[in-house]
Write a protein that holds these residues in place. Structure first.
Motif, PDB file in Angstrom:
ATOM      1  N   MET A   1      42.955  39.423  34.708  1.00 49.93           N
ATOM      2  CA  MET A   1      43.473  39.987  35.943  1.00 49.93           C
ATOM      3  C   MET A   1      44.273  38.926  36.700  1.00 49.93           C
ATOM      4  O   MET A   1      43.822  37.802  36.823  1.00 49.93           O
ATOM      5  CB  MET A   1      42.320  40.387  36.843  1.00 49.93           C
ATOM      6  N   LYS A   2      45.394  39.330  37.226  1.00 53.79           N
ATOM      7  CA  LYS A   2      46.202  38.407  38.017  1.00 53.79           C
ATOM      8  C   LYS A   2      45.491  38.107  39.331  1.00 53.79           C
ATOM      9  O   LYS A   2      44.677  38.878  39.812  1.00 53.79           O
ATOM     10  CB  LYS A   2      47.561  39.039  38.311  1.00 53.79           C
ATOM     11  N   LYS A   3      45.841  36.976  39.933  1.00 52.35           N
ATOM     12  CA  LYS A   3      45.224  36.583  41.201  1.00 52.35           C
ATOM     13  C   LYS A   3      45.479  37.595  42.301  1.00 52.35           C
ATOM     14  O   LYS A   3      44.643  37.782  43.187  1.00 52.35           O
ATOM     15  CB  LYS A   3      45.716  35.205  41.637  1.00 52.35           C
ATOM     16  N   SER A   4      46.617  38.263  42.252  1.00 53.82           N
ATOM     17  CA  SER A   4      46.931  39.241  43.302  1.00 53.82           C
ATOM     18  C   SER A   4      46.000  40.453  43.251  1.00 53.82           C
ATOM     19  O   SER A   4      45.908  41.212  44.211  1.00 53.82           O
ATOM     20  CB  SER A   4      48.385  39.691  43.176  1.00 53.82           C
ATOM     21  N   PHE A   5      45.290  40.645  42.140  1.00 59.92           N
ATOM     22  CA  PHE A   5      44.357  41.754  41.991  1.00 59.92           C
ATOM     23  C   PHE A   5      42.931  41.370  42.375  1.00 59.92           C
ATOM     24  O   PHE A   5      42.011  42.137  42.168  1.00 59.92           O
ATOM     25  CB  PHE A   5      44.358  42.270  40.545  1.00 59.92           C
ATOM     26  N   ARG A   6      42.736  40.159  42.905  1.00 59.13           N
ATOM     27  CA  ARG A   6      41.387  39.694  43.215  1.00 59.13           C
ATOM     28  C   ARG A   6      41.157  39.528  44.711  1.00 59.13           C
ATOM     29  O   ARG A   6      42.053  39.123  45.440  1.00 59.13           O
ATOM     30  CB  ARG A   6      41.130  38.348  42.540  1.00 59.13           C
ATOM     31  N   ARG A  42      42.446  45.690  44.747  1.00 63.66           N
ATOM     32  CA  ARG A  42      41.957  44.321  44.601  1.00 63.66           C
ATOM     33  C   ARG A  42      40.456  44.403  44.363  1.00 63.66           C
ATOM     34  O   ARG A  42      39.773  45.236  44.946  1.00 63.66           O
ATOM     35  CB  ARG A  42      42.235  43.495  45.855  1.00 63.66           C
ATOM     36  N   ARG A  65      35.612  41.991  33.768  1.00 60.61           N
ATOM     37  CA  ARG A  65      37.071  41.899  33.886  1.00 60.61           C
ATOM     38  C   ARG A  65      37.771  42.658  32.764  1.00 60.61           C
ATOM     39  O   ARG A  65      38.770  43.338  32.983  1.00 60.61           O
ATOM     40  CB  ARG A  65      37.530  40.442  33.889  1.00 60.61           C
ATOM     41  N   LYS A  72      42.293  49.921  34.419  1.00 56.04           N
ATOM     42  CA  LYS A  72      43.310  49.673  35.449  1.00 56.04           C
ATOM     43  C   LYS A  72      44.186  50.884  35.788  1.00 56.04           C
ATOM     44  O   LYS A  72      44.384  51.179  36.960  1.00 56.04           O
ATOM     45  CB  LYS A  72      44.168  48.487  35.004  1.00 56.04           C
TER      46      LYS A  72
END
Length: 117
Positions: A1-6, A42, A65, A72
């Motif tokens: 997962m990209k950081k923007s999704f956390r 997120r 994850r 998703k």
């Protein structure tokens, strides 16, 4: 997962805990907070020390994850949610974790409703 999704910051975690609603099953607790004007969901993942040592906790996080990556397209976009893993998750395989996550995410209305044909 990209950081923007956390969800990463403590303040954001606390906002979801205190303002959001929660649903649970035997393996997971999910807190959900609706957020307007957000282009994608997120997620924050929490696996406590009761689950096991660091190796076990990291293994559980990787499996969660992976399940979220597969789910998703079905997850609503304008929400933040936190997944808390309970101790029984250590014994589960990736597929079992995915099934349990689908169950609790449906309870929490995080997944889009699938139309039956």
């Amino acid at each position: 997962m990209k950081k923007s999704f956390r969800v990463k910051k403590e303040k954001e975690f606390q906002k979801v805990f205190h303002s959001g609603s929660s649903k649970a099953n035997r393996q997971f607790v999910v807190y959900v907070l609706a957020k307007e004007d957000q282009s994608h969901f997120r997620v924050g993942i929490s696996v406590g020390k009761k689950v096991g040592n660091a190796v076990m906790r990291n293994s559980v996080k990787r499996k969660i994850r992976q399940a979220l990556l597969e789910l998703k397209p079905t997850i609503q976009s304008e929400i933040d949610f936190i997944i808390i893993a309970r101790p029984p998750t250590v014994k589960l395989s990736t597929e079992e974790i995915k099934k349990s996550l689908i169950h609790v995410l449906k309870l929490a209305h995080v997944l889009y409703e699938q139309k039956q044909i």
